[in-house]
Design an enzyme around this catalytic site. Structure first.
Site, PDB file in Angstrom:
ATOM      1  N   HIS A   1      -4.035  -0.921  -5.854  1.00 57.49           N
ATOM      2  CA  HIS A   1      -4.395  -2.143  -6.591  1.00 57.49           C
ATOM      3  C   HIS A   1      -4.665  -1.852  -8.066  1.00 57.49           C
ATOM      4  CE1 HIS A   1      -4.692  -3.534  -2.566  1.00 57.49           C
ATOM      5  NE2 HIS A   1      -6.002  -3.578  -2.436  1.00 57.49           N
TER       6      HIS A   1
ATOM      7  N   ASP B   1      -0.268  -5.992   0.443  1.00 59.17           N
ATOM      8  CA  ASP B   1      -1.544  -6.372  -0.162  1.00 59.17           C
ATOM      9  C   ASP B   1      -1.308  -7.668  -0.921  1.00 59.17           C
ATOM     10  OD1 ASP B   1      -3.191  -4.134   0.611  1.00 59.17           O
ATOM     11  OD2 ASP B   1      -2.059  -2.923  -0.815  1.00 59.17           O
TER      12      ASP B   1
ATOM     13  N   GLU C   1       7.400 -15.146 -21.936  1.00 57.21           N
ATOM     14  CA  GLU C   1       8.086 -16.282 -21.353  1.00 57.21           C
ATOM     15  C   GLU C   1       7.645 -16.374 -19.893  1.00 57.21           C
ATOM     16  OE1 GLU C   1      10.571 -18.931 -19.552  1.00 57.21           O
ATOM     17  OE2 GLU C   1      10.654 -16.820 -18.972  1.00 57.21           O
ATOM     18  N   SER C   2       7.217 -17.547 -19.442  1.00 57.70           N
ATOM     19  CA  SER C   2       6.541 -17.676 -18.148  1.00 57.70           C
ATOM     20  C   SER C   2       7.427 -17.360 -16.946  1.00 57.70           C
ATOM     21  CB  SER C   2       5.919 -19.061 -17.994  1.00 57.70           C
ATOM     22  OG  SER C   2       6.914 -20.059 -18.053  1.00 57.70           O
TER      23      SER C   2
ATOM     24  N   CYS D   1       0.862  -1.173   0.000  1.00 60.87           N
ATOM     25  CA  CYS D   1       0.000   0.000   0.000  1.00 60.87           C
ATOM     26  C   CYS D   1       0.906   1.232   0.000  1.00 60.87           C
ATOM     27  CB  CYS D   1      -0.901   0.009   1.241  1.00 60.87           C
ATOM     28  SG  CYS D   1      -1.861   1.529   1.412  1.00 60.87           S
TER      29      CYS D   1
END
Length: 170
Positions: free
Chosen positions: A99, A65, A81-82, A58
């Site tokens: 957020h 968060d 690419e993962s 935050c």
């Protein structure tokens, strides 16, 4: 003509990922994202990434968060690419942002990297103070089909609609 499958070493030589020593970024690091060529750019296929352990800070209180982040996209010429996506999402751990800003930043960074046909990012943030926040950001390229998809999904968005039931996640 025989169709080639798999990747050869020349295609993979520029990737630093998969090495024995992984460096985890300590601050927001979009530069860790890597893309590879989509071998099927003429096709329309969804790819989904689910990060079940996303954290950020935050910007006001510095408190952590926690969220699940869903990245749904239809690739054009490039795919993410993962492992680089994992390290990128990890880089938010010490990043202070709201957020909604985290989700929009993820969307913008992936659009910049991939130039996809369509991309959306959904954040399902754990309630703090009794309030859960589910931000959504999306992008559709200029083709009519993807602009129509973008408009439809944007106007029909509701929490849980483009992610998945928690009972099916684990």
């Amino acid at each position: 003509m025989k169709k080639k499958t798999g990747r050869d070493s020349a295609e993979l030589k520029e990737f630093a990922l998969g090495e024995s020593n992984t460096q985890y970024p300590q601050t927001y690091a979009p530069e860790v994202l890597e893309a590879f060529d989509n071998k099927n750019p003429g096709k329309v296929a969804w790819t989904t990434f689910v990060c079940t352990e996303f954290t950020s800070l935050c910007p006001k209180t510095g408190q952590p968060d926690f969220a699940k982040i869903f990245i749904n996209y239809i690739a054009d010429k490039k795919m993410v690419e993962s492992k680089s996506a994992k390290l990128y999402l990890f880089s938010f751990r010490n990043h202070g942002d709201f957020h909604e800003d985290c989700v929009q930043t993820i969307c913008d960074d992936l659009v910049k990297l991939l130039k996809p046909k369509y991309l959306e990012v959904v954040g399902e943030f754990t309630p703090r103070g009794g309030i859960a926040i589910f931000p959504y950001a999306s992008y559709g390229n200029k083709e009519k089909f993807f602009q129509d998809l973008w408009q439809k999904r944007l106007t029909e968005f509701a929490p849980g609609k483009y992610s998945m039931e928690l009972s099916k996640l684990y």
